[in-house]
Design an enzyme around this catalytic site. Sequence first.
Site, PDB file in Angstrom:
ATOM      1  CB  SER A   1      -7.850   6.036   3.469  1.00 11.01           C
ATOM      2  OG  SER A   1      -8.924   6.732   2.874  1.00 11.01           O
TER       3      SER A   1
ATOM      4  CG  HIS B   1      -3.682   4.836   3.157  1.00 12.80           C
ATOM      5  ND1 HIS B   1      -3.335   5.595   4.268  1.00 12.80           N
ATOM      6  CD2 HIS B   1      -4.458   5.631   2.393  1.00 12.80           C
ATOM      7  CE1 HIS B   1      -3.902   6.786   4.158  1.00 12.80           C
ATOM      8  NE2 HIS B   1      -4.580   6.840   3.034  1.00 12.80           N
TER       9      HIS B   1
ATOM     10  CE  LYS C   1      -1.688   8.850   2.455  1.00 15.75           C
ATOM     11  NZ  LYS C   1      -2.112   8.903   1.053  1.00 15.75           N
TER      12      LYS C   1
HETATM   13  C1  LIG Z   1      -2.572   9.821  -0.048  1.00 16.61           C
HETATM   14  C2  LIG Z   1      -2.963   9.083  -1.258  1.00 16.61           C
HETATM   15  C3  LIG Z   1      -2.634   9.557  -2.535  1.00 16.61           C
HETATM   16  C4  LIG Z   1      -1.969  10.884  -2.761  1.00 16.61           C
HETATM   17  O1  LIG Z   1      -0.628  10.843  -2.411  1.00 16.61           O
HETATM   18  P1  LIG Z   1       0.238  12.175  -2.533  1.00 16.61           P
HETATM   19  O2  LIG Z   1       1.615  11.700  -2.745  1.00 16.61           O
HETATM   20  O3  LIG Z   1       0.047  12.912  -1.245  1.00 16.61           O
HETATM   21  O4  LIG Z   1      -0.295  12.951  -3.679  1.00 16.61           O
HETATM   22  C5  LIG Z   1      -2.966   8.769  -3.631  1.00 16.61           C
HETATM   23  N1  LIG Z   1      -3.620   7.604  -3.474  1.00 16.61           N
HETATM   24  C6  LIG Z   1      -3.978   7.140  -2.268  1.00 16.61           C
HETATM   25  C7  LIG Z   1      -4.693   5.839  -2.160  1.00 16.61           C
HETATM   26  C8  LIG Z   1      -3.666   7.870  -1.124  1.00 16.61           C
HETATM   27  O5  LIG Z   1      -4.034   7.419   0.068  1.00 16.61           O
END
Ligand SMILES: *Cc1c(COP(=O)(O)O)cnc(C)c1O
Length: 395
Positions: free
Chosen positions: A182, A210, A241
């Site tokens: 990220s 992501h 996301k």
């Molecule tokens: C955002 C993210 C998470 C967490 O996701 P949530 O559903 O908000 O708990 C886990 N792993 C990665 C790589 C992320 O970018």
Amino acid sequence: MYGKLKEHLCQTLTEIKDAGLYKEERLIESPQGAVITVKGKEVLNFCANNYLGLSDHPRLIEAAKATMDKRGYGMSSVRFICGTQDIHKELEAAISDYFKTEDTILYAACFDANGGVFEPLLDEKDAIISDSLNHASIIDGVRLCKAKRYRYANADMQELEKCLQDAQEQRFRIIVTDGVFSMDGNVAPLEEICKLAEKYNALVMVDESHSAGVVGPTGHGVSELFGTYGKVDIYTGTLGKAFGGAMGGFTTGRKEIIDLLRQRSRPYLFSNSVAPPVVGAGIEAFRMLKESNELHDKLMKNVAYFRDKMLEAGFDIKPTQSAICAVMLYDAKLSQVYASKMLEEGIYVTGFYYPVVPKDQARIRVQLSAAHEQEHLDRCINAFIKIGKELGVLK
Ligand SMILES: *Cc1c(COP(=O)(O)O)cnc(C)c1O
């Protein structure tokens, strides 16, 4: 007792503030989208994970409302007692279909999916080999498991190979990586990872949070990008996301793995079932992505446009392979000043600096979305250029 703890907490909070690391939250007074309202002012949002622009999409809002009418608001139960509706199975099937996997298990969040994936499958006889930039939830999940831990530098295949050699004594080995990292927006080299996994007899797990909805010719994630279908044993991902941005996570992959997670994974067994409106909108999101590739096409067009114009203007951009564009500034203070001046120009972006990124690697991270129109991108680019000149970043 609290008096003493309070004193301790106040001191810690002061330390955080003195180090310039105290996080203030800006209040948004509108739905999430390309244009949001902050302190009564409309600004363009370039820091949400709203990759496909679904966070306030009319079809998802409608689906959430319709599902709430038909299946109610909440489940008041974990899945295995009385928290499973037909729609939970329908969403799990839609996710399996999207990732071309055998089965899927839903969680309240991807944080939980990662927290609950290792411990039921592996023990002290096994090895987990993890990329050094993996998400916090993977790190926590690994901590909850007794397997021996190995770590390799971000996307460094030589180090990974060394770890695999060192881990040959263990019973089972699993390589774990984020699909897209990220902070730089780079993609894990999954083709090589899968080759090494074959050579050294290891399983492969990818966190697609992501990358799903973003990478690959039609956005279906890392296996579509690298042609590694059938070689990745476990994917985890989020509904928070690209897929609507509400909440919810999942693990998808081989049938027996998912089956055992339903029996043993603690965040699944001991936490509430995903709420019906979120499930209904989730089903609709995957339906939309099956109908048409329009949103992903637009996202890719936006990423290319933004990247090209920024490079043309003379900015130092990390070579992105996703919808994340890191505009490198190298100086922590500069990244903060830059971001707040951008907000004055009506552009909401975030500066990242140590410890979130390595020292002297401060940057502004821009996240593109299918919700952005070209006019939005132009306004963002122009603000970057204006402030870049003001602050001496651009000549
Ligand atoms: C955002 C993210 C998470 C967490 O996701 P949530 O559903 O908000 O708990 C886990 N792993 C990665 C790589 C992320 O970018």
